[in-house]
Design a protein around this motif. Structure first.
Motif, mmCIF file in Angstrom:
data_model
loop_
_atom_site.group_PDB
_atom_site.id
_atom_site.type_symbol
_atom_site.label_atom_id
_atom_site.label_comp_id
_atom_site.label_asym_id
_atom_site.label_seq_id
_atom_site.Cartn_x
_atom_site.Cartn_y
_atom_site.Cartn_z
ATOM 1 N N THR A 500 1.039 -0.836 -0.112
ATOM 2 C CA THR A 500 -0.078 -0.009 0.226
ATOM 3 C C THR A 500 0.752 1.445 0.063
ATOM 4 O O THR A 500 1.645 1.506 0.744
ATOM 5 N N LEU A 501 0.523 1.753 -1.158
ATOM 6 C CA LEU A 501 1.375 3.380 -0.757
ATOM 7 C C LEU A 501 0.371 4.900 -0.699
ATOM 8 O O LEU A 501 -0.455 4.429 -1.509
ATOM 9 N N ARG A 502 0.720 5.375 -0.102
ATOM 10 C CA ARG A 502 -0.117 6.232 0.688
ATOM 11 C C ARG A 502 0.728 7.943 0.150
ATOM 12 O O ARG A 502 1.906 8.039 0.492
ATOM 13 N N LEU A 503 0.497 8.936 -1.124
ATOM 14 C CA LEU A 503 1.095 9.332 -1.687
ATOM 15 C C LEU A 503 0.344 10.963 -1.139
ATOM 16 O O LEU A 503 -1.330 10.973 -1.808
ATOM 17 N N PRO A 504 0.999 12.305 -1.285
ATOM 18 C CA PRO A 504 0.514 13.084 -1.284
ATOM 19 C C PRO A 504 0.194 13.983 -2.750
ATOM 20 O O PRO A 504 0.436 13.096 -4.212
ATOM 21 N N LEU A 505 -0.928 14.938 -3.104
ATOM 22 C CA LEU A 505 -1.794 15.026 -4.058
ATOM 23 C C LEU A 505 -0.557 15.445 -5.115
ATOM 24 O O LEU A 505 -0.885 15.472 -6.912
#
Length: 963
Positions: A500-505
């Motif tokens: 799972t990769l969580r990235l800023p917009l």
């Protein structure tokens, strides 16, 4: 020269788009067991477009390769070649070769393309393109030739060849080509086609037409065999074909083309606009801070500047945004090639390709995603034999998805393979000296899984072309660190793994919470802040405690590790267990002041920790600036920015601070007083607990609170009988709850808070003295004990009675008191609305909201009672829940639509369900609209629109009856 360069740039950009579509079509063509026609048509269209552009710009090698590619695809279409994996391999290799030529168009004609042409030649020869049809221009030439050489009872074919191709490919001069034509058959006539750059250059190597008449297909095949020129194209030119082409001709007056809805803009220009927008944001922030709060004209001007700047900022960010599908589309090809190389069967499924990301993030994501996909194919998915013996289908599956969640983009790579071996990671970690055995015992599985992201760490038993050298997975973490992203790994033995990769917009502009410590200002991205707490030694749930050799804070039934900003900044080297113990000893040696200040609960993937600091300085949309090289080795900062007052602030990296403090490798046990489990069918809501006066505990749904702003009493200004405060340059009305309800007055304090309701047109905020907590509770509210307009009811919370305030209704009451001449209530007869909901809380909440808008409201507890009331009384509209006892919303809607007397009643589904399937089911049952609980202003708009539509239908029916 500039014009030619423009044509070339346009050709390259369009060719890249076509090549991407060709790759996707080839993968689909290989997989599809049905009709291949859609994929073949797409391949031919794309290849023909590239060939035409290459010919127009003079890129002959690209033209030759795409022409040969077309011939092979046509043979697949005609059934002369099977779409086998070997043929697909060849065509994909040609696509790759064309892509390489397109990437360097100025030197494309110097490249050697003999190898791909040689691979295509047997596939093209097997079909010899005998049924290829001619273009419109070629038919014009054919029509003139046929007038001189009629052929009523024979097949008419034209042979088209290129002098220069014959010379380059076969070493034949024009004279030798002519001699072959004469030997092969009767040469009736010929024409030369000159167009594009060839006309400008005056070159003789233009396409050459000759005409031949044969009596049968066998005679044609003998003619082509005798001719022995593989690069020649035989085009059918029968009278029937000419007639068909004439029928397809465009009308005499062509339709006007629609206006283009998009245009290509150079990347440097977009970057320049983004940079200027960032500078404008800084100017806006400085103007808001330096403005005179008393100067009304200046405040109006600044509000206008603020609004325009926000809109421009949003437009600039959208210009830089790219759908993540442009990146995802390459992976079916990657998985297909890896599966063939590894002897595995792997299917890849993609969803969420329409989610948009900043182009810089998309570019930096390419390598991490590639390595993760390769890891799933090599390590995760088993061979068909292994999967069959384990009771699985022989083919493995990889799911690649993207979604937006809480201001972040979440990308998941999920496989159904063997999973990750925790014990193998532990053994390798001990062998390489990464961790000690005692440290591993205190680490959770997810923390152990994250060790595979370390450089040089690999559990592969042997080195292959794909893995085993300990490189690749560290690229995932390195690239994600650059963009402020986080990767989380989870796995279940024999069932598969999830990355799972969580990235800023975006990396350009972001909202930040500004924190103060020892007189310095720091920032934390608001997307990382889960909750903000005021620490208090006297409050057990807001006090920092000692847990063995570290500090913790109790938060929602858990013990979260605590990091003090002052301690982090005072130590250059990362903390170890001994250093953390010293900090805990030093802080708790003197109990006074150990829990003073503020605590920010930071979310790092699925984990949380707490940062303790001195004061909250506010929030601001900051323009992200790159970090100075001397600060990068520290690892705790992600970027820097310039604030509205001209100061420079450093932006913390959540993962960097956690890693520097050593808490990522330390497991914290759950608190002993963990919250009791509750039944899954009971609705829960996040709630804000607060106090105004000293006597009452008040509560409000978090959904109704847009923002909490800290203010000091000296900032409150009085104009006439109103109080106002400056919030980000806007004059905001102060609402004192004791003046609207029978509650104790707001207590005096050095720091107060303003609760800004969501979706209020008038800028106003509720003044409170203390923010208590933000728990998630079962909303079992009793409306009998405390009845008042603006109060939903009361409920027992942690042994104390909490009065639930309806913030939206309080805003309406304040507007009625202070703006008695306001307009907007429904005109004419008051509409009657029936609310059907089994939850007393939502009955009260929605009912008060609709009553405040001027409607007459009645309630029912389930669909059966609501249907009975609807048959007994007149109602203009029904707002109905879906999930209810006795009779649910679907059955109620079907009952209404089946009754001729009620069938025309407007129905609105108001529910917590928010899926495509639930929406479709509601529409099928008969609901006119579907709203998710609870956007109140949207609900009002839908109610108003449906009532107006119902009135128009009634008026129209009455007019027809009268006529």
């Amino acid at each position: 020269m500039a014009k030619e360069s423009g044509y070339s740039d346009r050709f390259v950009a369009e060719a890249r788009d076509h090549l991407g579509a060709m790759t996707a079509a080839m993968i689909a063509l290989e997989r599809n067991e049905g009709s291949p026609q859609p994929q073949i048509e797409q391949l031919l269209r794309a290849a023909h477009s590239i060939k035409g552009g290459a010919g127009f710009t003079g890129r002959r090698n690209i033209e030759r390769l795409t022409h040969a590619f077309e011939e092979v695809v046509e043979n697949i279409r005609d059934g002369q070649i099977e779409r086998s994996p070997e043929v697909v391999d060849t065509l994909l290799a040609v696509i790759d070769r064309v892509a390489a030529l397109v990437d360097d168009p100025d030197h494309s004609d110097e490249a050697d393309i003999s190898e791909p042409l040689e691979r295509l030649r047997p596939l093209a020869r097997s079909g010899t393109a005998l049924t290829t049809t001619a273009t419109a221009r070629e038919f014009e030439i054919t029509e003139r030739l046929q007038k001189a050489w009629p052929a009523d009872n024979a097949f008419l074919y034209g042979v088209k060849l290129d002098w220069s191709q014959c010379e380059r490919q076969l070493g034949l001069t024009p004279l030798e080509v002519a001699e072959r034509l004469e030997r092969a058959g009767r040469l009736l006539d010929s024409r030369t086609l000159i167009s594009g750059p060839r006309l400008a250059e005056g070159l003789p190597g233009a396409p050459f037409w000759c005409l031949a008449i044969v009596s049968s297909r066998e005679a044609l095949e003998a003619f082509v065999k005798e001719l022995d020129i593989p690069c020649a194209m035989v085009v059918q030119l029968s009278q029937k074909s000419v007639a068909q082409e004439k029928q397809k001709a465009p009308p005499a007056e062509p339709l006007r083309a629609p206006a283009p809805t998009s245009l290509r803009v150079s990347v440097p220009l977009v970057d320049r606009m983004m940079a200027l927008t960032g500078e404008l944001v800084l100017v806006r922030n400085q103007a808001l801070r330096s403005a005179d709060p008393v100067n009304s004209p200046q405040r109006r001007l600044l509000r206008r500047l603020d609004s325009i700047t926000n809109e421009l900022q949003d437009a600039a960010l959208r210009m830089r945004a790219q759908p993540v599908g442009t990146l995802f589309d390459r992976f079916p090809r990657v998985v297909r090639d890896l599966a063939r190389q590894l002897g595995k069967q792997i299917d890849v499924r993609i969803s969420g390709g329409e989610v948009e990301l900043d182009k810089t993030i998309v570019e930096l994501l390419a390598d991490p995603l590639t390595h993760l996909i390769r890891n799933c194919c090599d390590h995760g998915i088993e061979t068909p034999e292994q999967r069959t013996s384990a009771g699985k289908p022989p083919g493995g599956r990889i799911d690649l998805s993207a979604r937006q969640e809480r201001g972040q983009i979440v990308i998941e790579i999920r496989d159904d393979g063997r999973g990750i071996d925790v014990q193998a990671i532990k053994r390798k970690a001990i062998e390489q000296g990464v961790k000690r055995a005692d440290e591993l015992e205190h680490m959770g599985d997810r923390q152990i899984f994250s060790l595979i992201l370390l450089s040089g760490f690999s559990t592969a038993k042997q080195v292959t072309d794909l893995s085993g050298r300990g490189v690749g997975m560290d690229v995932v973490k390195t690239n994600l660190d650059q963009i402020g992203g986080v990767v989380e790994i989870d796995s279940t033995p024999r069932r598969g793994s999830v990355f799972t990769l969580r990235l800023p917009l975006t990396l350009a502009i972001m909202p930040c919470l500004l924190l103060g410590s020892d007189g310095q200002c720091y920032g934390v991205p608001q997307r990382d802040v889960e909750e903000l707490l005021l620490l208090d030694d006297a409050h057990s749930r807001r006090r920092v405690e000692r847990n063995h050799d570290s500090e913790v804070l109790r938060w929602r039934g858990r013990l979260l590790p605590v990091i003090r900003v002052r301690e982090v900044l005072g130590r250059r080297q990362p903390f170890d267990g001994a250093a953390l113990a010293k900090v805990a000893d030093r802080c708790h040696r003197d109990e006074a002041g150990v829990s003073k200040g503020y605590a920010a609960v930071i979310r790092l993937g699925s984990r949380h920790f707490v940062i303790v600091f001195d004061e909250v300085l506010g929030s601001e949309n900051i323009v992200v600036k790159s970090l100075h090289p001397l600060l990068r080795p520290l690892g705790i900062y992600a970027a820097t920015t310039i604030l509205g007052d001209g100061r420079v602030a450093l932006i913390f990296s959540g993962e960097g601070v956690a890693r520097h403090s050593g808490i990522l490798d330390r497991a914290v046990a759950e608190a002993s007083e963990a919250l009791p489990s509750t039944a899954s069918d009971v609705r829960k809501e996040p709630v804000l607990l607060f106090r105004c006066g000293p006597n009452e505990l008040l509560a409000a749904r978090m959904e109704s609170v847009r923002r909490v702003v800290a203010v000091t009493p000296d900032r409150l200004e009085r104009i006439g009988d109103r109080e106002l405060v400056n919030v980000d340059g806007a004059a905001t009305n102060v609402v004192r709850l004791d003046r609207l309800l029978n509650l104790s007055p707001c207590a005096d304090a050095a720091r107060l808070f303003l609760l800004l309701p969501r979706n209020r047109a008038t800028p106003l905020g509720l003044l409170v003295s203390e923010i208590v907590d933000t728990p998630t509770l079962e909303l079992q509210i009793d409306s009998r004990a405390y009845k008042a307009d603006g109060v939903l009811g009361s409920m027992l919370v942690r042994g104390e009675i909490a009065v639930f305030i309806d913030l939206d209704r309080i805003g309406q009451i304040w507007e009625q008191v202070n703006q008695p001449d306001r307009r907007g209530l429904p005109s004419g007869p008051v509409a009657r609305i029936l609310i059907i909901d089994d939850t007393l809380f939502f009955q009260k909440l929605v009912g008060e909201h609709l009553r405040g808008a001027g409607y007459d409201v009645s309630v029912a507890n389930d669909g059966s009672a609501g249907l009975a009331m609807l048959r007994d009384q007149r109602f203009d509209l029904v707002v109905c829940d879906i999930e209810m006892p006795v009779m649910d919303g679907h059955a109620f809607a079907r009952g209404v639509r089946a009754d001729p007397q009620l069938a025309g009643t407007p129905l609105i589904a108001l529910t917590t369900l928010n899926t495509t399937a639930s929406r479709a089911a509601a529409t099928q049952s008969g609901f006119d609209a579907y709203e998710v609980k609870l956007d109140r202003h949207t609900l009002l708009n839908v109610v108003s629109a449906l009532l107006a539509q119902s009135r128009r239908k009634t008026d129209l029916a009455g007019a027809k009856q009268h006529a």
